[in-house]
Design an enzyme around this catalytic site. Structure first.
Site, PDB file in Angstrom:
ATOM      1  N   SER A   1       0.827  -1.210   0.000  1.00 56.66           N
ATOM      2  CA  SER A   1       0.000   0.000   0.000  1.00 56.66           C
ATOM      3  C   SER A   1       0.859   1.258   0.000  1.00 56.66           C
ATOM      4  CB  SER A   1      -0.892   0.005   1.242  1.00 56.66           C
ATOM      5  OG  SER A   1      -0.081   0.256   2.384  1.00 56.66           O
ATOM      6  N   LYS A   2       0.171   2.368  -0.235  1.00 58.63           N
ATOM      7  CA  LYS A   2       0.784   3.683  -0.197  1.00 58.63           C
ATOM      8  C   LYS A   2       1.536   3.891   1.119  1.00 58.63           C
ATOM      9  CE  LYS A   2      -2.289   7.059  -0.371  1.00 58.63           C
ATOM     10  NZ  LYS A   2      -3.478   7.734  -0.931  1.00 58.63           N
ATOM     11  N   ARG A   3       0.881   3.424   2.163  1.00 54.63           N
ATOM     12  CA  ARG A   3       1.425   3.595   3.504  1.00 54.63           C
ATOM     13  C   ARG A   3       2.750   2.830   3.688  1.00 54.63           C
ATOM     14  NH1 ARG A   3       1.498   5.701   7.791  1.00 54.63           N
ATOM     15  NH2 ARG A   3       1.518   4.655   9.816  1.00 54.63           N
TER      16      ARG A   3
END
Ligand code: GLU
Length: 509
Positions: free
Chosen positions: A261-263
């Site tokens: 994910s982006k995170r």
């Protein structure tokens, strides 16, 4: 043989994740390998999630990576328009066909009614599904007379159109990566085909477009596997032969469970997007592989190996070599773990394969920025070419040039205190003053002669090499880094070498 036509069909809801680029890449590789066409279709039926700039981003990212569509939105072709929001009329026609044949029905249930049902079911620990078991008790055209239905439609009562799925059938489907897949139709719900805003859902538009655009193979992410049965039933309802399907494995987090994910990127300090992306609403900026200095060929190579292997030990491929080697049968079923270090390794491998001129083209802008003026003149370019020879093996990104070679352009402003403490002894100043004399007399000013003279002097004085060479290095670079000391001196020139030694003695004594 049937023409090989594949499509990449992103929804412009934000920047393209590297997982999306990989899907595009696999489609592209198969198209090229089979002398087919790679098509870009924009699936923007969900107007609420449309993000300005996303379509441009997708095209720019594909082009940067070298995965250029043959046909599609912005690329022309015979089967357009290639943007779903421009095809609304087409979908309406096909929805009407299913309605006429009794394979779909109007549903007038309001969002509030459905919400209430969902909550009731939840309270009992069940999940509400709009399906064969409940549809004859709900507010839809299956339970109304033709006249009542027509009246509501005329009066503009908000409604959706749902697909009528008959229960109790075992569907046997085939996936090119996963093999046989069985689903019982009793487990499926009556999916909405047309929303109350009159626009089709993803499922309807996707099937109609794949058919009308003559798509032969649907290659997409694993998250669409649960929709496969529905899609098969839709093809069947229209009386169409379905394309072949392949569902690609997920790209997993570097550590732990779940999708990358982006995170993960933010936490791990690596990009998960091909290009930098600035969120138009919040202004937040996310880094991109391009802006980090990755070569497109390294990026593409890294993505290709995430979930696929050539069946032998090879890891480094150009795009052309990938086209040659790629084969769906060697795509893994299980998720592919993303490894940011491995991404850097691919970059290093490809960067090292560049010619000097290709490297220099990327280094000049970095150098210009650091120096504060444009690197233009022949003398400076020739000098930089020589510097490159001394540091090139260490470079992974263009920006590394400055890390390894800044002292070829600017004299050290400070000296690493730790190194100085360890290596700069009481008599170092004396030694360097004497070395200055030796260097003064060194002719010609070449690495070889400098080395000979210094070595002879050290031997004559019965000193250790480290005692002399390490402080010299500190004087020239501010630390113990740098390539061969004598090559460095040659390049810096006699004057500059002198100046730096003198300055170090002044500052450090
Ligand atoms: N629009 C879908 C997506 O964004 C495409 C899925 C498919 O390829 O069928 O992933």
């Amino acid at each position: 043989m049937q023409d090989f036509r594949v499509r990449f069909a992103p929804s412009p809801t934000g920047p393209l994740h590297i997982g999306g680029v990989r899907t595009a890449l696999y489609n592209y590789l198969l198209a090229k390998k089979n002398k087919g066409k790679f098509i870009l279709r924009i699936e923007d039926t969900d107007q609420k999630r449309f993000v300005p700039g996303a379509i441009e981003y997708i095209k720019e990212a594909l082009e940067w990576a070298g995965i250029v569509p043959d046909e599609g939105y912005g690329y022309g072709g015979e089967y357009g328009p290639y943007r779903q929001s421009e095809r609304t009329e087409i979908y309406r026609k096909y929805v009407n066909r299913l309605l006429d044949e009794g394979k779909a029905y109007y549903a007038f249930d309001t969002p509030e009614e459905l919400d209430r049902l969902r909550k009731e079911y939840e309270a009992r620990g069940e999940t509400f599904m709009y399906d064969h078991s409940v549809r004859d008790k709900l507010n839809n055209s299956l339970n109304l007379s033709e006249k009542e239905t027509q009246e509501r439609l005329r009066a503009g009562v908000p409604h959706t159109v749902r697909f009528k799925i008959e229960p109790g059938r075992e569907l046997v489907m085939h996936d090119l990566i996963r093999g046989e897949i069985k689903v019982n139709t009793s487990t499926l719900d009556d999916k909405v085909l047309m929303k109350s805003d009159g626009l089709p859902t993803y499922h309807l538009a996707n099937i109609v477009d794949d058919r009308l655009m003559k798509i032969s193979h649907v290659i997409r992410g694993e998250e669409w596997l649960p929709s496969l049965a529905l899609h098969h039933l839709l093809y069947e309802a229209f009386g169409w032969e379905p394309p072949k399907f392949a569902h690609l494995p997920l790209i997993l987090k570097p550590k732990g469970k779940g999708k990358l994910s982006k995170r993960d990127g933010e936490l791990g300090g690596f990009p998960v997007f091909p290009l930098e992306w600035k969120n138009p609403d919040t202004g937040e900026t996310y880094s991109g592989y391009r802006e980090e200095g990755y070569l497109p060929q390294a990026f593409v190579n890294m993505l290709a190996m995430l979930g696929w292997n050539p069946g032998d030990e090879r890891e480094i491929f150009t795009l052309e070599e990938l086209i040659e080697a790629f084969d769906l049968s060697r795509v893994n079923k299980s998720g592919a773990r993303f490894d940011p270090e491995k991404a850097k390794w691919f970059q290093q491998q490809h960067f090292q394969r560049l010619t000097d001129d290709e490297m220099l083209d990327m280094i000049y802008p970095v150098l210009s920025e650091k120096l504060g003026f444009r690197v233009e003149g022949k003398a400076l370019k020739d000098y930089t070419e020589k510097v490159l020879q001394l540091v090139r093996e260490r470079l992974v990104f263009p920006r590394d040039f400055w890390t390894w070679a800044s002292y070829f352009y600017v004299a050290p402003r400070e000296y690493n205190p730790k190194t100085v403490k360890k290596r700069w002894k009481e008599n170092t100043g004396e030694i360097l003053k004497e070395i200055t004399e030796v260097l003064q007399q060194t002719e010609p000013w070449e690495a070889r002669t400098i080395k000979e003279n210094i070595s002879a002097w050290i031997t004559q004085k019965e000193l250790s090499f480290g005692k002399v060479l390490q402080p010299l290095r500190i004087a020239l670079t501010g630390d113990l880094k740098g390539p061969d000391l004598f090559e460095m001196m040659e390049l810096l020139g006699k004057d500059e070498t002198h100046k730096r030694i003198q300055k170090a003695v002044e500052v450090l004594e």
